[in-house]
Each structure stands twice: as C-alpha cells, then as structure tokens.
Design a protein around this motif. Structure first.
Motif, PDB file in Angstrom:
ATOM      1  N   LEU A  83      94.878  15.377  21.259  1.00 20.94           N
ATOM      2  CA  LEU A  83      94.928  13.479  21.003  1.00 20.94           C
ATOM      3  C   LEU A  83      93.408  13.149  21.129  1.00 20.94           C
ATOM      4  O   LEU A  83      92.654  13.662  22.045  1.00 20.94           O
ATOM      5  CB  LEU A  83      95.770  12.925  22.202  1.00 20.94           C
ATOM      6  CG  LEU A  83      95.772  11.418  22.047  1.00 20.94           C
ATOM      7  CD1 LEU A  83      96.635  11.066  21.188  1.00 20.94           C
ATOM      8  CD2 LEU A  83      96.325  11.137  23.641  1.00 20.94           C
ATOM      9  N   GLU A  84      93.068  12.361  20.289  1.00 21.64           N
ATOM     10  CA  GLU A  84      91.752  11.376  20.632  1.00 21.64           C
ATOM     11  C   GLU A  84      92.117  10.406  21.234  1.00 21.64           C
ATOM     12  O   GLU A  84      92.938   9.434  20.886  1.00 21.64           O
ATOM     13  CB  GLU A  84      91.054  11.430  19.267  1.00 21.64           C
ATOM     14  CG  GLU A  84      90.390  12.623  18.893  1.00 21.64           C
ATOM     15  CD  GLU A  84      89.333  12.429  17.662  1.00 21.64           C
ATOM     16  OE1 GLU A  84      88.446  11.326  17.811  1.00 21.64           O
ATOM     17  OE2 GLU A  84      89.309  13.193  16.790  1.00 21.64           O
ATOM     18  N   PHE A  85      91.228  10.052  22.350  1.00 21.64           N
ATOM     19  CA  PHE A  85      91.533   8.666  22.930  1.00 21.64           C
ATOM     20  C   PHE A  85      90.410   7.922  22.991  1.00 21.64           C
ATOM     21  O   PHE A  85      89.130   8.582  23.586  1.00 21.64           O
ATOM     22  CB  PHE A  85      92.095   9.189  24.435  1.00 21.64           C
ATOM     23  CG  PHE A  85      92.634   8.244  25.181  1.00 21.64           C
ATOM     24  CD1 PHE A  85      94.022   7.890  24.916  1.00 21.64           C
ATOM     25  CD2 PHE A  85      92.009   7.300  26.217  1.00 21.64           C
ATOM     26  CE1 PHE A  85      94.501   6.760  25.628  1.00 21.64           C
ATOM     27  CE2 PHE A  85      92.721   6.293  26.813  1.00 21.64           C
ATOM     28  CZ  PHE A  85      94.106   6.050  26.830  1.00 21.64           C
ATOM     29  N   PRO A  86      90.461   6.637  22.957  1.00 24.04           N
ATOM     30  CA  PRO A  86      89.039   5.534  23.229  1.00 24.04           C
ATOM     31  C   PRO A  86      88.771   5.617  24.640  1.00 24.04           C
ATOM     32  O   PRO A  86      89.410   5.761  25.727  1.00 24.04           O
ATOM     33  CB  PRO A  86      89.545   4.534  22.693  1.00 24.04           C
ATOM     34  CG  PRO A  86      91.134   4.392  22.878  1.00 24.04           C
ATOM     35  CD  PRO A  86      91.531   5.779  22.870  1.00 24.04           C
ATOM     36  N   GLY A  87      87.346   5.792  25.110  1.00 23.22           N
ATOM     37  CA  GLY A  87      87.045   5.498  26.416  1.00 23.22           C
ATOM     38  C   GLY A  87      87.128   3.968  26.726  1.00 23.22           C
ATOM     39  O   GLY A  87      87.761   3.125  25.748  1.00 23.22           O
ATOM     40  N   TYR A  88      86.764   3.416  27.813  1.00 24.54           N
ATOM     41  CA  TYR A  88      86.935   2.004  27.927  1.00 24.54           C
ATOM     42  C   TYR A  88      85.874   1.646  28.714  1.00 24.54           C
ATOM     43  O   TYR A  88      84.995   2.429  29.750  1.00 24.54           O
ATOM     44  CB  TYR A  88      88.054   1.652  28.939  1.00 24.54           C
ATOM     45  CG  TYR A  88      88.402   2.227  30.238  1.00 24.54           C
ATOM     46  CD1 TYR A  88      88.691   3.486  30.450  1.00 24.54           C
ATOM     47  CD2 TYR A  88      88.191   1.203  31.359  1.00 24.54           C
ATOM     48  CE1 TYR A  88      89.035   3.832  31.643  1.00 24.54           C
ATOM     49  CE2 TYR A  88      88.322   1.790  32.673  1.00 24.54           C
ATOM     50  CZ  TYR A  88      88.606   2.976  32.833  1.00 24.54           C
ATOM     51  OH  TYR A  88      88.851   3.584  34.145  1.00 24.54           O
ATOM     52  N   ALA A  89      85.278   0.628  28.783  1.00 22.60           N
ATOM     53  CA  ALA A  89      84.060  -0.054  29.286  1.00 22.60           C
ATOM     54  C   ALA A  89      84.241  -0.452  30.533  1.00 22.60           C
ATOM     55  O   ALA A  89      84.777  -1.553  30.832  1.00 22.60           O
ATOM     56  CB  ALA A  89      83.240  -1.315  28.190  1.00 22.60           C
ATOM     57  N   GLN A  90      84.157   0.358  31.315  1.00 20.55           N
ATOM     58  CA  GLN A  90      84.613   0.012  33.139  1.00 20.55           C
ATOM     59  C   GLN A  90      83.976  -1.424  33.599  1.00 20.55           C
ATOM     60  O   GLN A  90      84.781  -1.923  34.139  1.00 20.55           O
ATOM     61  CB  GLN A  90      84.122   1.221  33.838  1.00 20.55           C
ATOM     62  CG  GLN A  90      84.504   2.595  33.267  1.00 20.55           C
ATOM     63  CD  GLN A  90      84.266   3.593  34.167  1.00 20.55           C
ATOM     64  OE1 GLN A  90      83.657   3.367  35.195  1.00 20.55           O
ATOM     65  NE2 GLN A  90      84.796   4.884  33.815  1.00 20.55           N
ATOM     66  N   ASP A  91      82.726  -1.642  33.481  1.00 17.60           N
ATOM     67  CA  ASP A  91      82.275  -2.665  34.102  1.00 17.60           C
ATOM     68  C   ASP A  91      82.809  -4.079  33.401  1.00 17.60           C
ATOM     69  O   ASP A  91      82.942  -4.908  33.861  1.00 17.60           O
ATOM     70  CB  ASP A  91      80.563  -2.773  33.928  1.00 17.60           C
ATOM     71  CG  ASP A  91      80.113  -1.540  34.918  1.00 17.60           C
ATOM     72  OD1 ASP A  91      80.405  -1.798  35.987  1.00 17.60           O
ATOM     73  OD2 ASP A  91      79.113  -0.970  34.454  1.00 17.60           O
ATOM     74  N   PHE A  92      82.909  -3.676  32.110  1.00 16.60           N
ATOM     75  CA  PHE A  92      83.474  -5.051  31.282  1.00 16.60           C
ATOM     76  C   PHE A  92      84.900  -5.383  31.732  1.00 16.60           C
ATOM     77  O   PHE A  92      85.293  -6.542  32.041  1.00 16.60           O
ATOM     78  CB  PHE A  92      83.439  -4.688  29.837  1.00 16.60           C
ATOM     79  CG  PHE A  92      84.147  -5.829  29.184  1.00 16.60           C
ATOM     80  CD1 PHE A  92      83.373  -7.089  28.749  1.00 16.60           C
ATOM     81  CD2 PHE A  92      85.602  -5.773  28.715  1.00 16.60           C
ATOM     82  CE1 PHE A  92      84.201  -8.156  28.254  1.00 16.60           C
ATOM     83  CE2 PHE A  92      86.208  -6.815  27.941  1.00 16.60           C
ATOM     84  CZ  PHE A  92      85.336  -7.936  27.582  1.00 16.60           C
ATOM     85  N   TRP A  93      85.684  -4.138  31.820  1.00 19.72           N
ATOM     86  CA  TRP A  93      86.943  -4.390  32.319  1.00 19.72           C
ATOM     87  C   TRP A  93      87.066  -5.019  33.715  1.00 19.72           C
ATOM     88  O   TRP A  93      87.865  -5.766  34.035  1.00 19.72           O
ATOM     89  CB  TRP A  93      87.954  -3.056  32.476  1.00 19.72           C
ATOM     90  CG  TRP A  93      88.491  -2.432  31.274  1.00 19.72           C
ATOM     91  CD1 TRP A  93      87.693  -2.522  30.026  1.00 19.72           C
ATOM     92  CD2 TRP A  93      89.753  -2.444  30.930  1.00 19.72           C
ATOM     93  NE1 TRP A  93      88.561  -1.865  28.922  1.00 19.72           N
ATOM     94  CE2 TRP A  93      89.768  -1.944  29.527  1.00 19.72           C
ATOM     95  CE3 TRP A  93      90.865  -2.287  31.835  1.00 19.72           C
ATOM     96  CZ2 TRP A  93      91.058  -1.568  28.963  1.00 19.72           C
ATOM     97  CZ3 TRP A  93      92.094  -1.931  31.018  1.00 19.72           C
ATOM     98  CH2 TRP A  93      92.135  -1.493  29.770  1.00 19.72           C
TER      99      TRP A  93
END
Ligand code: NI
Length: 160
Positions: free
Chosen positions: A65-75
């Motif tokens: 599976l390919e999974f997107p990262g997430y912008a931690q500070d933005f979250w």
C-alpha cells in the motif's frame, strides 16, 4: 502482536493518571514559543492515532500500500488544540489508544508482512508500523514527563 498490545495498554495505564493530574493551565504551557504544549503533544498523538488506524486497517487489506504522509504541524495548528478542553483531549486519546491496542491484539499474523510505503520512502512492514506506533507515542509522553515512567528504545529517532 499480543506483546505490543499489552505494552501499549501498560503505557496508557501509567500515563492516564499523570495526564489527568496536569492542570489545564500547565497543559497549555509551551516550554518554548516554537515547541508544542502538552495539549498540542496529545493533539499530535490523537492525529498519530487516527493516521495509524488508517495505516493499520488499510494495510491489512492489501499486500502493498502507498500511503500519504501528513503535515504534522499543520494538523496541530489547524485543529486549535491549544483552545481545546484538556480533559476532552485526554479522554479521546485514552479511548482511541485502547481501541488501537484492541486492533493490534487481533491483527491477523498473516498480514504482518504486508508492506506500506509512506510518501515513496522505503517500505515498512505492518508489524513494524504497529510496534513503532507505540515507540513514537512514548517518545512524546517523555516530552511531557521527562522522568518517565516510559522508556523509548528510539528516543533519538523522532524529532516531531
Ligand atoms: Ni511525533
């Protein structure tokens, strides 16, 4: 993954009274202007829980599976964790993680070698992702409670 599930539950049991004893004023205090407060750290760990729930369950379903990262500070900033109620954050974090311990306990061992690629980086196995999830959680608890009682094998690996 019984061991990992039990380990996660033990960390939750140790962390819960410490978090509940922390006053809302202290929970909102940033050690430095550019550092997360305990509210923001627990918020980040809620984000980690929901992103990892997605990784866990989606990877169970497919060998690769390919999974997107997430912008931690933005979250963290976009969800205004600093203005959220401390006890609500603690309740959510505890309940979410008890559920993830349940998910980890019941994972089909045949899926633990399934691979997940995050933002095109080298693939990790589902088994590694589950164990690493708990290590990341402990790393951030140690930022709030440097005296422990949590130990992280990879304390120096994580910077956010
Ligand atoms: Ni982190």
């Amino acid at each position: 993954m019984t061991k990992t599930a039990n380990h996660l539950l033990a960390v939750l049991t140790a962390a819960e009274p410490l978090l509940r004893q922390l006053s809302p004023a202290l929970a909102q205090q940033k050690p430095r202007p550019d550092k997360w407060s305990p509210k923001e750290i627990i918020g980040h760990l809620i984000d980690s829980a929901c992103n990892n729930q997605q990784k866990f369950v989606r990877t169970m379903a497919t060998p690769k599976l390919e999974f997107p990262g997430y912008a931690q500070d933005f979250w963290v900033s976009a969800q205004h964790y600093q203005e959220a109620e401390w006890s609500t954050l603690v309740d959510l974090w505890i309940a979410y993680n008890r559920h993830l311990a349940h998910v980890i306990r019941h994972v089909d061992p045949a899926t633990l070698q399934h691979a997940i690629l995050i933002q095109g980086a080298v693939p990790f196995t589902l088994g590694f992702i589950m164990a690493d999830y708990v290590e990341h959680l402990k790393h951030h608890l140690l930022q709030i409670f440097p005296e422990g009682p949590f130990e992280s094998k990879f304390a120096n690996v994580y910077n956010a």
